[in-house]
Design a protein around this motif. Structure first.
Motif: not given
Length: 70
Positions: A44-70
């Motif tokens: 499945k092709a990622p939606n428009s939010t996926t690249p932002n979430v991936i970038a947020h998770l790959e950031d060394n300071s990011a441990n988790s997300l509080n919501s899907i709105d990265a």
């Protein structure tokens, strides 16, 4: 541990339990693709939010997300 390394470690553990190597698994996948003339799972092709979430998770300071709105 980076997400790619964690995925690799987890997958390797599963494959070892099945007495398979990563190379064996790639060979099996390529065989199925050749025989079935398709990828044997949904892609499945990622939606428009996926690249932002991936970038947020790959950031060394990011441990988790509080919501899907990265």
């Amino acid at each position: 541990m980076q997400s790619g390394q964690l995925i690799s470690k987890r997958a390797t553990e599963v494959l070892e339990a099945m007495d398979l190597s990563g190379s064996d698994t790639v060979h099996l996948l390529m065989f199925r693709i050749a025989e079935e003339r398709r990828i044997p799972f949904a892609v499945k092709a990622p939606n428009s939010t996926t690249p932002n979430v991936i970038a947020h998770l790959e950031d060394n300071s990011a441990n988790s997300l509080n919501s899907i709105d990265a």
